[in-house]
Write a protein that holds these residues in place. Structure first.
Motif, PDB file in Angstrom:
ATOM      1  N   CYS A  18       0.838  -1.208   0.000  1.00  0.00           N
ATOM      2  CA  CYS A  18       0.000   0.000   0.000  1.00  0.00           C
ATOM      3  C   CYS A  18       0.870   1.253   0.000  1.00  0.00           C
ATOM      4  N   ARG A  19       1.914   1.247   0.826  1.00  0.00           N
ATOM      5  CA  ARG A  19       2.810   2.407   0.896  1.00  0.00           C
ATOM      6  C   ARG A  19       3.449   2.688  -0.451  1.00  0.00           C
ATOM      7  N   ALA A  20       3.941   1.631  -1.095  1.00  0.00           N
ATOM      8  CA  ALA A  20       4.618   1.807  -2.373  1.00  0.00           C
ATOM      9  C   ALA A  20       3.669   2.341  -3.439  1.00  0.00           C
ATOM     10  N   SER A  21       2.424   1.853  -3.442  1.00  0.00           N
ATOM     11  CA  SER A  21       1.471   2.292  -4.458  1.00  0.00           C
ATOM     12  C   SER A  21       1.074   3.750  -4.285  1.00  0.00           C
ATOM     13  N   ILE A  22       1.384   4.311  -3.103  1.00  0.00           N
ATOM     14  CA  ILE A  22       1.070   5.726  -2.843  1.00  0.00           C
ATOM     15  C   ILE A  22       2.310   6.600  -3.010  1.00  0.00           C
ATOM     16  N   LEU A  23       3.349   6.288  -2.256  1.00  0.00           N
ATOM     17  CA  LEU A  23       4.501   7.186  -2.169  1.00  0.00           C
ATOM     18  C   LEU A  23       5.508   6.990  -3.290  1.00  0.00           C
ATOM     19  N   ASP A  24       5.495   5.837  -3.943  1.00  0.00           N
ATOM     20  CA  ASP A  24       6.394   5.650  -5.082  1.00  0.00           C
ATOM     21  C   ASP A  24       5.848   6.318  -6.341  1.00  0.00           C
ATOM     22  N   TYR A  25       4.639   6.825  -6.239  1.00  0.00           N
ATOM     23  CA  TYR A  25       4.016   7.529  -7.351  1.00  0.00           C
ATOM     24  C   TYR A  25       3.636   8.932  -6.876  1.00  0.00           C
ATOM     25  N   GLU A  26       2.968   9.662  -7.712  1.00  0.00           N
ATOM     26  CA  GLU A  26       2.603  11.036  -7.360  1.00  0.00           C
ATOM     27  C   GLU A  26       1.398  11.027  -6.431  1.00  0.00           C
ATOM     28  N   LEU A  27       1.566  11.566  -5.229  1.00  0.00           N
ATOM     29  CA  LEU A  27       0.487  11.619  -4.253  1.00  0.00           C
ATOM     30  C   LEU A  27      -0.531  12.678  -4.676  1.00  0.00           C
ATOM     31  N   PRO A  28      -1.836  12.353  -4.703  1.00  0.00           N
ATOM     32  CA  PRO A  28      -2.843  13.339  -5.116  1.00  0.00           C
ATOM     33  C   PRO A  28      -2.797  14.607  -4.257  1.00  0.00           C
ATOM     34  N   GLU A  29      -2.831  15.755  -4.897  1.00  0.00           N
ATOM     35  CA  GLU A  29      -2.808  17.035  -4.191  1.00  0.00           C
ATOM     36  C   GLU A  29      -4.039  17.172  -3.297  1.00  0.00           C
ATOM     37  N   TYR A  30      -3.829  17.814  -2.150  1.00  0.00           N
ATOM     38  CA  TYR A  30      -4.936  17.923  -1.191  1.00  0.00           C
ATOM     39  C   TYR A  30      -6.053  18.817  -1.723  1.00  0.00           C
ATOM     40  N   LYS A  31      -5.714  19.986  -2.252  1.00  0.00           N
ATOM     41  CA  LYS A  31      -6.733  20.948  -2.661  1.00  0.00           C
ATOM     42  C   LYS A  31      -7.599  20.402  -3.797  1.00  0.00           C
ATOM     43  N   GLU A  32      -6.996  19.644  -4.694  1.00  0.00           N
ATOM     44  CA  GLU A  32      -7.756  19.091  -5.816  1.00  0.00           C
ATOM     45  C   GLU A  32      -8.572  17.869  -5.407  1.00  0.00           C
ATOM     46  N   ASN A  33      -8.251  17.289  -4.259  1.00  0.00           N
ATOM     47  CA  ASN A  33      -8.934  16.064  -3.815  1.00  0.00           C
ATOM     48  C   ASN A  33      -9.393  16.198  -2.359  1.00  0.00           C
ATOM     49  N   GLU A  34      -9.780  17.394  -1.991  1.00  0.00           N
ATOM     50  CA  GLU A  34     -10.125  17.695  -0.594  1.00  0.00           C
ATOM     51  C   GLU A  34     -11.278  16.834  -0.093  1.00  0.00           C
ATOM     52  N   GLU A  35     -12.286  16.647  -0.927  1.00  0.00           N
ATOM     53  CA  GLU A  35     -13.463  15.875  -0.510  1.00  0.00           C
ATOM     54  C   GLU A  35     -13.079  14.452  -0.127  1.00  0.00           C
ATOM     55  N   PHE A  36     -12.194  13.832  -0.945  1.00  0.00           N
ATOM     56  CA  PHE A  36     -11.767  12.470  -0.637  1.00  0.00           C
ATOM     57  C   PHE A  36     -10.984  12.426   0.675  1.00  0.00           C
ATOM     58  N   TYR A  37     -10.017  13.314   0.833  1.00  0.00           N
ATOM     59  CA  TYR A  37      -9.187  13.293   2.044  1.00  0.00           C
ATOM     60  C   TYR A  37     -10.005  13.532   3.304  1.00  0.00           C
ATOM     61  N   LYS A  38     -10.989  14.407   3.220  1.00  0.00           N
ATOM     62  CA  LYS A  38     -11.841  14.651   4.383  1.00  0.00           C
ATOM     63  C   LYS A  38     -12.668  13.415   4.733  1.00  0.00           C
ATOM     64  N   SER A  39     -13.012  12.630   3.717  1.00  0.00           N
ATOM     65  CA  SER A  39     -13.816  11.431   3.960  1.00  0.00           C
ATOM     66  C   SER A  39     -13.063  10.382   4.777  1.00  0.00           C
ATOM     67  N   ILE A  40     -11.722  10.433   4.752  1.00  0.00           N
ATOM     68  CA  ILE A  40     -10.931   9.487   5.558  1.00  0.00           C
ATOM     69  C   ILE A  40     -10.279  10.181   6.753  1.00  0.00           C
ATOM     70  N   GLY A  41     -10.665  11.438   6.997  1.00  0.00           N
ATOM     71  CA  GLY A  41     -10.188  12.152   8.180  1.00  0.00           C
ATOM     72  C   GLY A  41      -8.797  12.742   8.060  1.00  0.00           C
ATOM     73  N   PHE A  42      -8.367  13.070   6.834  1.00  0.00           N
ATOM     74  CA  PHE A  42      -7.039  13.637   6.617  1.00  0.00           C
ATOM     75  C   PHE A  42      -7.147  15.145   6.369  1.00  0.00           C
ATOM     76  N   SER A  43      -6.312  15.901   7.078  1.00  0.00           N
ATOM     77  CA  SER A  43      -6.197  17.337   6.812  1.00  0.00           C
ATOM     78  C   SER A  43      -5.085  17.569   5.799  1.00  0.00           C
ATOM     79  N   GLU A  44      -4.929  18.808   5.375  1.00  0.00           N
ATOM     80  CA  GLU A  44      -3.865  19.129   4.424  1.00  0.00           C
ATOM     81  C   GLU A  44      -2.497  18.860   5.033  1.00  0.00           C
ATOM     82  N   ASN A  45      -2.341  19.113   6.317  1.00  0.00           N
ATOM     83  CA  ASN A  45      -1.058  18.875   6.989  1.00  0.00           C
ATOM     84  C   ASN A  45      -0.778  17.382   7.145  1.00  0.00           C
TER      85      ASN A  45
END
Length: 562
Positions: free
Chosen positions: A246-273
């Motif tokens: 899971c880590r490799a599939s995220i960090l070895d590639y381009e991590l989705p920007e927070y502002k462009e994907n804010e709705e998704f990140y909020k759905s899993i409880g992630f802030s921009e920081n």
């Protein structure tokens, strides 16, 4: 007598050995050998027993058999850096064998020129800027050439050498083996066509050597995979393997920007920081960066990377291939060889070039769809392509056709000139002086930290993500400090160091202001501000970072309540 020995296989073997010893000596005289990426540094430390009380075979990325070999060597002597030495020996053996094949297959002059050309083009990646993925590519590519020449010449020892080289590449990085497999299959097709594999007369008798050798190789591959799978099936390592995928599939590639994907990140409880912490590889908080959350990000990231075939994508693939040349010269060299081959080759041999480029485009397409084309990955593609084209063109020269001779001589002259033009450019990269000086300061810091054994130090991942000299021998062990993330987190050996200090979650422990717990980062890289904000958002609003000490351009912090 002298002529007879010179023309013998033994004489050619020693000449190939001498040529490559000269190449190796030149790289060591004029350059400093170093691990290009921190991945090799960490695997070196694991094998050498730096993380724990004993040497370890669990290197994560290589096959467990490779780990067991290193573990055995380190058990013989802890005063020698076997991880670097084994890489050197394998690279040298591959260069030696392919030079021997050149001398056997062609004339002394041509074989020597080819060996020198191979050294100028690729010695930087084999003996100076070492990286285990590049080494795996060198093993698989040269192994294929040696293996199929051994079949053609009916020389069992070359077949065995080729099988060993391919297996070494598989043990070091199985992904690289799969990326070179299409090219190996093209070599197999070429061998079958040239040796009359599809003729009915005495079919099995003539191809018995091919069947036995192929069966041996496939059996060794399957056995290696089985052993690796069974060993990593242990509970702790099975959970880590799932986490690391899971880590490799995220960090070895381009991590989705927070502002462009804010709705998704909020759905899993992630802030921009929180996303910034993850992007900086400081994700040791196993309450926030759980396997479940990483899987959600991974699936979302995969859906964002899905591409459709259109003109724009085709143009992007072409641009990526051309941009590859910024990394190393062999990309442009392979392209030039392809043009020469298409013009100079006659008949069915042109189709090998077409098939090769089909494999190149297909692999780039796959990598592009996955969203990542790192240099060390496409090195395998271009190294394999260059070796295949060289042998194809030179084999055509042996037919004695005037056009083939002209084109063959032309490409060798052009390649030799281009290589000597390119070599000073490569030479500028060889010492990596700034990185190695920074690594020396980092090692001094870690040695000082190790003396304060009552304390546990959590180190910012980006601050120690540095190359290291290949033959550097570690002192002591990482018994009281760990990175605040990286792929070594959360391996069982990493967790054991935390348990020794009664720490389950290192980030949560920082938030509790433990007296013997400190955070270390490079001066001015901004990660302490991100970590402080993370602790305030997720644990204690009034917590702050307090500078305790500065050392070798590094800063040591503790966290207290305002």
């Amino acid at each position: 007598m002298h002529t007879k020995w010179k023309n013998s296989s033994v004489g050619k073997l020693f000449l190939a050995l001498g040529i490559n010893l000269v190449i190796l000596a030149l790289t060591q005289i004029f350059a400093t050998s170093y691990f290009a990426l921190y991945d090799d540094v960490v695997m070196n430390d694991i094998a050498a027993g730096y993380y724990g009380e004993d040497f370890s075979q669990y290197l994560v990325f290589p096959n467990i058999i490779y780990g067991f070999i290193l573990k055995f060597l380190y058990s013989l002597s802890h005063a020698v850096n076997f991880y670097g030495i084994v890489q050197f020996v394998l690279a040298f053996f591959c260069f030696w064998m392919v030079s021997y094949v050149f001398l056997e297959r062609y004339s002394y002059v041509m074989g020597t020129v080819l060996s020198a050309l191979n050294g100028v083009l690729f010695s930087y990646f084999a003996f100076i800027s070492l990286q285990f993925t590049q080494l795996a590519a060198i093993c698989c590519a040269t192994g294929g050439i040696v293996f199929f020449y051994g079949l053609k010449a009916r020389k069992t020892y070359l077949q065995l050498a080729g099988i060993f080289q391919i297996m070494a590449g598989y043990w070091i990085r199985d992904d690289v083996f799969w990326s070179t497999l299409p090219f190996l299959l093209i070599l197999l097709l070429r061998y079958c066509l040239e040796e009359g594999f599809f003729k009915k007369e005495h079919w099995y008798k003539r191809q018995r050597r091919l069947f036995l050798s192929s069966f041996t190789l496939i059996f060794c591959l399957l056995l290696s995979h089985f052993i690796d799978h069974k060993v990593y099936e242990a509970k702790d390592w099975k959970e880590y393997t799932e986490y690391n995928v899971c880590r490799a599939s995220i960090l070895d590639y381009e991590l989705p920007e927070y502002k462009e994907n804010e709705e998704f990140y909020k759905s899993i409880g992630f802030s921009e920081n929180d996303v910034k912490m993850l992007a900086n590889w400081n994700y040791a908080d196993n309450d926030k960066y759980t396997i479940e959350n990483l899987k959600k990000i991974s699936r979302y990231n995969d859906s964002k990377r899905k591409l459709h075939l259109d003109l724009k994508i085709i143009q992007e693939i072409g641009a990526k291939i051309v941009e590859s040349g910024d990394g190393f010269f062999c990309v442009y060299f392979a392209m030039a060889l392809s043009v020469i081959a298409l013009i100079g080759l006659k008949g069915y041999r042109k189709w090998y070039v077409v098939l090769m480029w089909g494999a190149v485009v297909a692999e780039y397409w796959y990598l592009l769809c996955n969203g990542r084309i790192p240099q060390r990955t496409y090195f395998a593609i271009w190294f394999m392509s260059t070796i295949m084209l060289l042998t194809l063109l030179l084999d055509n020269m042996l037919t004695g056709k005037k056009s083939a001779l002209i084109w063959g001589s032309g490409f060798l002259l052009a390649a030799t000139i281009c290589c000597f033009v390119q070599y000073p450019v490569i030479n500028k990269q060889q010492t990596a002086t700034n990185y190695l000086e920074e690594q020396e300061r980092c090692e001094r810091l870690l040695n000082d930290i190790a003396k304060a054994s009552d304390n546990l130090y959590l180190i910012d991942c980006r601050s120690i993500d540095l190359p290291r000299e290949v033959f550097y021998v570690l002192k002591g062990s990482a018994s009281n400090y760990v990175p605040l993330g990286g792929w070594i987190c959360p391996t069982p050996m990493y967790q054991q160091i935390l348990y020794n200090y009664d720490v389950e979650n290192p980030v949560r422990a920082l938030a509790k202001s433990r007296e013997n717990l400190y955070y270390v980062t490079q001066h001015g890289n901004g990660t302490v501000e991100i970590l402080t904000k993370y602790l305030q958002e997720n644990y204690r609003k009034k917590i702050k970072a307090k500078l305790v000490d500065t050392c070798y351009n590094y800063e040591v912090y503790c966290f207290t309540v305002k």
